[in-house]
Design a protein around this motif. Structure first.
Motif, PDB file in Angstrom:
ATOM      1  N   ILE A 188      47.356  33.202  40.906  1.00 23.41           N
ATOM      2  CA  ILE A 188      46.863  32.181  39.987  1.00 23.41           C
ATOM      3  C   ILE A 188      47.709  30.909  40.090  1.00 23.41           C
ATOM      4  CG2 ILE A 188      46.560  31.604  37.544  1.00 23.41           C
ATOM      5  CD1 ILE A 188      45.754  34.574  37.139  1.00 23.41           C
TER       6      ILE A 188
ATOM      7  N   PHE B  92      37.539  36.165  39.574  1.00 21.42           N
ATOM      8  CA  PHE B  92      38.273  35.146  38.810  1.00 21.42           C
ATOM      9  C   PHE B  92      37.472  33.849  38.756  1.00 21.42           C
ATOM     10  CE2 PHE B  92      41.337  31.697  38.419  1.00 21.42           C
ATOM     11  CZ  PHE B  92      42.168  32.138  37.398  1.00 21.42           C
TER      12      PHE B  92
ATOM     13  N   TYR C 240      41.143  28.651  33.451  1.00 17.33           N
ATOM     14  CA  TYR C 240      41.701  29.942  33.056  1.00 17.33           C
ATOM     15  C   TYR C 240      42.863  29.763  32.097  1.00 17.33           C
ATOM     16  CZ  TYR C 240      45.113  33.707  33.431  1.00 17.33           C
ATOM     17  OH  TYR C 240      46.059  34.659  33.139  1.00 17.33           O
TER      18      TYR C 240
ATOM     19  N   ALA D 299      45.065  39.543  34.281  1.00 14.93           N
ATOM     20  CA  ALA D 299      44.941  38.099  34.044  1.00 14.93           C
ATOM     21  C   ALA D 299      44.596  37.786  32.591  1.00 14.93           C
ATOM     22  CB  ALA D 299      43.890  37.505  34.975  1.00 14.93           C
TER      23      ALA D 299
ATOM     24  N   ALA E  89      41.870  27.652  38.104  1.00 15.42           N
ATOM     25  CA  ALA E  89      43.082  28.079  37.407  1.00 15.42           C
ATOM     26  C   ALA E  89      43.344  27.269  36.142  1.00 15.42           C
ATOM     27  CB  ALA E  89      44.283  27.985  38.352  1.00 15.42           C
TER      28      ALA E  89
END
Length: 246
Positions: A150, A206, A216, A114, A213
């Motif tokens: 994701i 995560f 991220y 990731a 997301a």
């Protein structure tokens, strides 16, 4: 006749692969659905049948993202390269191209995938794609699995469906895992076979690091407008009253 994406829960949507599947057809927490014929996850393609080309072309899935490294693309070049009407992009993700040292290391390896330096380019390529996208690595399991999870998180799909989408790779890659067991008898095969605990632990790590997301994607350099472009490819504007059917 039912559409191929609706009638095939197991197996691959392409004749030339083991593990080509939809991200479409999942209900979000808001009650709408992820779009079909827009984002496909896949393993590598050794060759393309005329049926595969027709399947993708008819659904306007014309952007191909290949996350394999040069070590693999040199040995098995993509049949999509220089083939009309497809736009082929090799964006190598080095993390995840090998086997983790232990079962415990698998979710950590997913976090490394990731945060790979090239992952920003993968999402930007999805955002800028004029039509549908097929993204893949070698087995369609780790790098492809991380991107898929994701994207489904960005669409606000429930964890149970993200887990289901991940675990279907175990069913699709039975022959590939059997071959790995035969060719690498000293390897712990449990490291490469998907397990629910792998994706559950990854989702926990995560969220601990990024929250969600959107955060991220912003953290790896994807622009806010690009994030919205990806969401536009992911989620329908129509709200549904029924759950996903297989």
């Amino acid at each position: 006749m039912a559409d191929q994406t609706e009638k095939k829960r197991e197996g691959s949507l392409l004749e030339s692969t083991f593990n080509t599947r939809e991200l479409g057809g999942y209900r979000t927490r808001q009650g709408n659905m992820t779009k079909v014929h827009m984002l496909l996850r896949s393993d590598e393609q050794k060759q393309l049948s005329s049926g595969d080309i027709a399947y993708l072309s008819e659904r306007q899935i014309t952007t191909i993202i290949d996350m394999r490294t040069e070590r693999f693309t040199s040995h098995l070049p993509s049949p999509f390269a220089n083939r009309t009407p497809f736009a082929y992009h090799n964006i190598p993700i080095e993390e995840g191209s090998g086997v983790p040292e232990s079962i415990e290391g698998v979710p950590v390896s997913y976090m490394n995938i990731a945060s790979s330096a090239n992952m920003r380019k993968v999402y930007q390529c999805i955002a800028q794609a004029p039509q549908g996208v097929l993204f893949h690595c070698s087995a369609g399991k780790d790098r492809t699995g991380v991107v898929s999870a994701i994207l489904l998180l960005l669409a606000d799909v429930r964890d149970k469906d993200i887990i289901e989408n991940y675990m279907m790779t175990k069913e699709c890659n039975v022959k590939r895992f059997a071959l790995a067991r035969k060719n690498h008898p000293d390897m712990d095969i449990n490291i490469i076979i998907p397990r629910e605990e792998f994706i559950l632990r990854f989702l926990k790590l995560f969220r601990e690091k990024y929250g969600d997301a959107k955060n991220y994607m912003r953290s790896i350099g994807v622009l806010p407008e690009e994030i919205e472009m990806i969401r536009g490819k992911l989620v329908t504007d129509t709200f549904m009253n029924t759950e996903r059917k297989h």
